[in-house]
Design a protein around this motif. Structure first.
Motif, PDB file in Angstrom:
ATOM      1  N   ALA A  13      54.500 -48.914 -24.351  1.00 27.27           N
ATOM      2  CA  ALA A  13      53.272 -48.719 -25.129  1.00 27.27           C
ATOM      3  C   ALA A  13      52.224 -49.634 -24.520  1.00 27.27           C
ATOM      4  CB  ALA A  13      53.481 -49.083 -26.597  1.00 27.27           C
ATOM      5  N   HIS A  14      50.970 -49.171 -24.495  1.00 27.61           N
ATOM      6  CA  HIS A  14      49.953 -50.097 -23.955  1.00 27.61           C
ATOM      7  C   HIS A  14      49.400 -50.963 -25.075  1.00 27.61           C
ATOM      8  CE1 HIS A  14      47.260 -46.597 -24.830  1.00 27.61           C
ATOM      9  NE2 HIS A  14      46.357 -47.512 -25.089  1.00 27.61           N
ATOM     10  N   ILE A  15      49.234 -52.221 -24.725  1.00 27.58           N
ATOM     11  CA  ILE A  15      48.822 -53.207 -25.732  1.00 27.58           C
ATOM     12  C   ILE A  15      47.359 -53.602 -25.526  1.00 27.58           C
ATOM     13  CG2 ILE A  15      49.596 -55.229 -24.383  1.00 27.58           C
ATOM     14  CD1 ILE A  15      50.675 -56.379 -27.082  1.00 27.58           C
ATOM     15  N   CYS A  16      46.702 -53.011 -24.514  1.00 28.81           N
ATOM     16  CA  CYS A  16      45.331 -53.406 -24.191  1.00 28.81           C
ATOM     17  C   CYS A  16      44.311 -52.694 -25.092  1.00 28.81           C
ATOM     18  CB  CYS A  16      45.033 -53.091 -22.728  1.00 28.81           C
ATOM     19  SG  CYS A  16      45.281 -51.361 -22.312  1.00 28.81           S
ATOM     20  N   HIS A  17      43.057 -52.889 -24.766  1.00 27.65           N
ATOM     21  CA  HIS A  17      41.850 -52.309 -25.398  1.00 27.65           C
ATOM     22  C   HIS A  17      41.095 -53.360 -26.224  1.00 27.65           C
ATOM     23  CE1 HIS A  17      42.895 -48.639 -23.654  1.00 27.65           C
ATOM     24  NE2 HIS A  17      42.789 -47.802 -24.651  1.00 27.65           N
ATOM     25  N   PRO A  18      39.795 -53.072 -26.462  1.00 23.78           N
ATOM     26  CA  PRO A  18      38.948 -54.067 -27.144  1.00 23.78           C
ATOM     27  C   PRO A  18      39.395 -54.331 -28.580  1.00 23.78           C
ATOM     28  CG  PRO A  18      37.601 -52.323 -26.140  1.00 23.78           C
ATOM     29  CD  PRO A  18      39.021 -51.883 -26.041  1.00 23.78           C
ATOM     30  N   ASN A  29      44.413 -48.298 -33.845  1.00 19.90           N
ATOM     31  CA  ASN A  29      45.302 -47.173 -33.540  1.00 19.90           C
ATOM     32  C   ASN A  29      45.535 -47.026 -32.046  1.00 19.90           C
ATOM     33  OD1 ASN A  29      46.328 -46.018 -35.944  1.00 19.90           O
ATOM     34  ND2 ASN A  29      44.262 -45.324 -36.458  1.00 19.90           N
ATOM     35  N   ASP A  30      44.516 -47.325 -31.250  1.00 20.22           N
ATOM     36  CA  ASP A  30      44.641 -47.234 -29.790  1.00 20.22           C
ATOM     37  C   ASP A  30      44.562 -48.632 -29.187  1.00 20.22           C
ATOM     38  OD1 ASP A  30      44.751 -46.475 -27.192  1.00 20.22           O
ATOM     39  OD2 ASP A  30      42.746 -45.611 -27.124  1.00 20.22           O
ATOM     40  N   ASN A  31      45.643 -49.371 -28.925  1.00 23.05           N
ATOM     41  CA  ASN A  31      46.961 -48.896 -29.204  1.00 23.05           C
ATOM     42  C   ASN A  31      47.803 -50.047 -29.750  1.00 23.05           C
ATOM     43  OD1 ASN A  31      49.110 -47.047 -29.234  1.00 23.05           O
ATOM     44  ND2 ASN A  31      49.836 -47.772 -27.274  1.00 23.05           N
ATOM     45  N   PRO A  79      49.345 -53.674 -20.297  1.00 19.92           N
ATOM     46  CA  PRO A  79      47.992 -53.130 -20.127  1.00 19.92           C
ATOM     47  C   PRO A  79      48.135 -51.728 -19.544  1.00 19.92           C
ATOM     48  CG  PRO A  79      48.452 -54.868 -18.505  1.00 19.92           C
ATOM     49  CD  PRO A  79      49.587 -54.860 -19.461  1.00 19.92           C
ATOM     50  N   GLU A  80      47.477 -50.758 -20.155  1.00 20.10           N
ATOM     51  CA  GLU A  80      47.713 -49.341 -19.838  1.00 20.10           C
ATOM     52  C   GLU A  80      47.630 -49.075 -18.335  1.00 20.10           C
ATOM     53  OE1 GLU A  80      44.990 -46.690 -21.798  1.00 20.10           O
ATOM     54  OE2 GLU A  80      46.461 -45.077 -21.908  1.00 20.10           O
ATOM     55  N   MET A  81      48.511 -48.304 -17.828  1.00 20.00           N
ATOM     56  CA  MET A  81      48.621 -47.928 -16.407  1.00 20.00           C
ATOM     57  C   MET A  81      48.880 -49.163 -15.527  1.00 20.00           C
ATOM     58  SD  MET A  81      48.067 -44.708 -16.850  1.00 20.00           S
ATOM     59  CE  MET A  81      47.028 -43.481 -17.638  1.00 20.00           C
ATOM     60  N   PHE A  94      37.965 -41.490 -34.244  1.00 20.00           N
ATOM     61  CA  PHE A  94      37.421 -42.824 -33.972  1.00 20.00           C
ATOM     62  C   PHE A  94      37.881 -43.416 -32.645  1.00 20.00           C
ATOM     63  CE2 PHE A  94      38.209 -42.122 -38.499  1.00 20.00           C
ATOM     64  CZ  PHE A  94      36.889 -41.992 -38.909  1.00 20.00           C
ATOM     65  N   TRP A  95      38.584 -42.614 -31.874  1.00 15.08           N
ATOM     66  CA  TRP A  95      39.159 -43.052 -30.596  1.00 15.08           C
ATOM     67  C   TRP A  95      38.110 -43.712 -29.698  1.00 15.08           C
ATOM     68  CZ3 TRP A  95      38.136 -40.485 -25.729  1.00 15.08           C
ATOM     69  CH2 TRP A  95      38.920 -40.961 -24.670  1.00 15.08           C
ATOM     70  N   HIS A  96      38.478 -44.857 -29.138  1.00 15.47           N
ATOM     71  CA  HIS A  96      37.620 -45.593 -28.199  1.00 15.47           C
ATOM     72  C   HIS A  96      36.256 -45.946 -28.783  1.00 15.47           C
ATOM     73  CE1 HIS A  96      39.798 -44.985 -24.081  1.00 15.47           C
ATOM     74  NE2 HIS A  96      40.581 -45.458 -25.020  1.00 15.47           N
ATOM     75  N   THR A  97      36.226 -46.238 -30.081  1.00 14.82           N
ATOM     76  CA  THR A  97      34.984 -46.739 -30.673  1.00 14.82           C
ATOM     77  C   THR A  97      35.287 -47.935 -31.565  1.00 14.82           C
ATOM     78  OG1 THR A  97      34.997 -45.555 -32.784  1.00 14.82           O
ATOM     79  CG2 THR A  97      34.152 -44.336 -30.878  1.00 14.82           C
TER      80      THR A  97
HETATM   81 ZN   LIG Z   1      42.788 -45.728 -24.992  1.00 16.60          ZN
END
Ligand SMILES: [Zn+2]
Length: 680
Positions: A260-265, A270-272, A308-310, A422-425
């Motif tokens: 599972a990716h644990i990154c993002h702002p 939910n993501d992720n 971190p994704e990818m 709400f993805w990526h917001t």
């Molecule tokens: Zn994402």
């Protein structure tokens, strides 16, 4: 078979515990290669260690120089503070974007503002993606306001024309899940993805509403400058990027991977944070049951990787290259915590690509069926789900697309909820996470991973027959759908006889393709059977049954079509002649792409090796074929160094129901110029 595992695990798995994990992870600003990502990874590792698991941080250089296969490692980035304030006209002065209010207000990986802070004029661009957008505006030394494609605007405005920074106010609409204006006050996740040799640049993000207001203001000023004060206190440097890896040891050297990716702002709940949390909860619950002796120690290792994704998956696989052939299967968890009524999407089992046929799809689907049996009808004769759900073909876009690539060969379905409004917001917040959903996904994941980890010949016998049954069902339904389509197409219009004859020849191709995939999926089970001599006979019987079913279905379908033709007075149907290859097809039949890297290509740094004309061509190809990106991914999977691009394209068509040879020829041509593929 899997049911006792599901039942035992069902008593231990807790959606509320998983929810608490989401809450903790989502506190961190988890940009790939940053102190926030490190903090989240450390949190996951310490938490899992606290439950008794063997969990470790794996660190990789984030130096902007090392490669993991074709993937360039980011440099580490950190940011202390950032602010964008309107200062002219003075009567309108106000803050526009503040890091301390939302981490989404900055374009991630922004360089620091020159001289610490700067006052600079705002220029409104149309989109800023084409030369024509710059005819009447001078952007040099200014910041541009755009809702165009960020990478493209960066290249056009900053690199080619000397703009200092970018203000982005873009949004999406994705009806019916996301309608115009629904996210007027949300900030969109936006990032620079540096390859290392670019001109430094900073950038901010505005909500669509603020963006509109600022555009109006610039217009009202009629040429009088609108100025902002900008400060980005950030750093880009050689650092590190981390994965969290937790292991439930088995007895053999084989393993099952949960990713599972644990990154993002921050918060990106939910993501992720959700997928990471569900993986953690599956690990916690499995470990507890194994420690208590409720479940025996598995034969194969189960490895949980929060990455971190990818980037993290490339690093993990490139580091453990000799172990990849021992990875029996994987599962990717992405956006699995959604409150469905708010976010919009169903829970989806996304299958592996057809170039990687596998038992994993049938296994995950039969577990899914069990989880869906939530409530009964009045008479108690049926059970069904109260939540939205679907099973879909492969679509990619997350870590499973690396595992499932035939050059890696670790079949990995994905559990995802899509679409998510709400993805990526900045609206992807904790209040939109549903503990019940998390619990379901942790349960499915744990059952899937443990079943595979512990499977031997007995389980293989059951699984092979489950795979064959599902393949047969899918074949029957697909053939009938083709019959329906063929007869419907022949109802009106010209040449109904020819249409029906063509439908028969298409049907034959499809059935033989489907059968080849089905047979491979059944064969994939053998890996779990420990070379048990009885298993060989089981496999043989199932495969010959499948082939017989294929023949029966073909006859039935052809009969239905010819009976219809007779009833219409169209019989006998004309013979279908093989057409001559068109010019483009002849060209494609002479191209045999050979892949130069393991795993999907990570084009980001490689695009920069192209000439300006070719970069423009790459950009235009992507823009005009936004929906065709999946065709490129699938084509890469089928490209085995022996098939011509024409054969690859035909396989893509069989898999996806459509292809675009012109696109694929251009796509592979540019990848070759980048040095990512070669033509044999
Ligand atoms: Zn994402």
């Amino acid at each position: 078979m899997f049911k006792p595992i599901l039942e035992k695990l069902g008593k231990e798995v807790s959606g509320d515990i998983a929810f608490n994990f989401v809450s903790e992870i989502s506190r961190h600003h988890r940009i790939q290669a940053s102190p926030g990502l490190r903090a989240a990874v450390n949190y996951a590792v310490e938490t899992l260690k606290g439950y008794g698991l063997d969990a470790r941080v794996h660190e990789y250089p984030a130096d902007g120089e090392s490669y993991c296969w074709s993937s360039l490692q980011f440099k580490e980035w950190s940011c202390r503070d950032a602010e964008l304030r309107l200062i002219e006209p003075a009567e309108e002065a106000r803050p526009l974007a503040r890091w301390s209010e939302s981490k989404f207000s900055l374009i991630q990986r922004s360089h620091p503002t020159p001289g610490g802070c700067c006052e600079v004029e705002v220029v409104v661009l149309d989109k800023g993606e084409e030369d024509a957008d710059y005819k009447r505006v001078d952007v040099e030394g200014k910041v541009v306001l755009t809702n165009g494609d960020l990478n493209r605007v960066y290249e056009m405005a900053v690199e080619r024309r000397g703009a200092l920074g970018i203000i982005f106010d873009g949004t999406w609409v994705r009806p019916p899940a996301l309608l115009e204006g629904e996210l007027d006050d949300a900030l969109r996740y936006t990032s620079f993805w540096w390859a290392g040799d670019e001109k430094p640049c900073f950038g901010f993000v505005l909500t669509p509403r603020t963006g509109r207001w600022l555009r109006e203001l610039v217009k009202k000023q009629r040429g009088k400058p609108v100025k902002v004060w900008a400060k980005v206190d950030s750093q880009i440097y050689s650092g590190s990027i981390e994965n969290a890896v937790a292991t439930i040891p088995g007895e053999t050297n084989e393993e099952v991977v949960v990713v599972a990716h644990i990154c993002h702002p921050q918060p990106s709940a939910n993501d992720n944070a959700s997928g990471s949390a569900a993986a953690m909860e599956a690990a916690r619950a499995l470990w507890k049951l194994i420690a208590q002796g409720v479940l025996p120690k598995p034969r194969r290792t189960i490895r949980f990787t929060l990455v971190p994704e990818m980037a993290g998956t490339y690093a993990h696989l490139a580091e453990n290259e000799e172990r990849i052939s021992k990875m029996v299967a994987a599962i990717n968890l992405d956006m699995v915590g959604e409150k469905q009524d708010v976010c919009g999407g169903p829970l989806i089992v996304e299958r592996t690509p057809e170039a990687t046929p596998s038992f994993v799809n049938a296994l995950m689907e039969v577990i899914f069926d069990e989880v869906k049996a939530e409530v009964g009808n009045l008479g108690g004769s049926a059970k069904y789900a109260l939540f939205k759900h679907a099973v879909t073909p492969f679509s990619g876009g997350s870590d499973h697309y690396i595992y499932s690539d035939p050059t890696v060969g670790v079949p990995s379905p994905m559990l995802i909820q899509w679409p998510d409004k709400f993805w990526h917001t900045s609206y992807d917040t904790l209040d939109k996470v549903d503990p019940e959903m998390l619990g379901k996904v942790a349960l499915m994941t744990g059952t899937y991973a443990y079943f595979i980890a512990n499977a031997g010949p007995k389980e293989a016998i059951w699984l092979a027959s489950e795979v064959a049954a599902r393949q047969k069902r899918d074949l029957v339904m697909e053939v009938q759908a083709q019959v329906t389509a063929a007869l419907s197409a022949a109802v009106e219009g010209e040449d109904p006889g020819k249409k029906l004859a063509e439908a028969i020849s298409k049907l034959r191709k499809r059935i033989s393709y489907r059968l080849s995939r089905s047979v491979e999926a059944v064969r994939s089970v053998r890996r779990l059977a420990d070379e048990d001599p009885r298993y060989g006979a089981v496999e043989e019987r199932l495969i010959s049954e499948l082939e017989a079913a294929g023949k029966t279905e073909r006859k039935l379908a052809e009969k239905a079509i010819t009976d219809y033709a007779e009833a219409r007075g169209l019989a006998p149907l004309p013979r279908v002649r093989k057409g001559r290859l068109k010019k483009l097809e002849r060209k494609a039949s002479g191209i045999v792409p050979r892949r130069l890297f393991r795993g999907p290509v990570s084009v980001r740094p490689w695009v920069r090796k192209l000439s300006r004309e070719d970069r423009d061509a790459w950009w235009r190809l992507g823009k005009e074929h936004r929906e065709d990106q999946i065709l490129g991914t699938l084509a890469m999977y089928w490209a085995d160094g022996e098939r011509s691009l024409l054969e690859v394209s035909r396989l893509v068509e069989l898999e996806a129901g459509r292809t675009d040879l012109e696109y694929l020829v251009s796509y592979f041509g540019l990848l070759r110029k980048m040095g990512l593929v070669d033509f044999a």
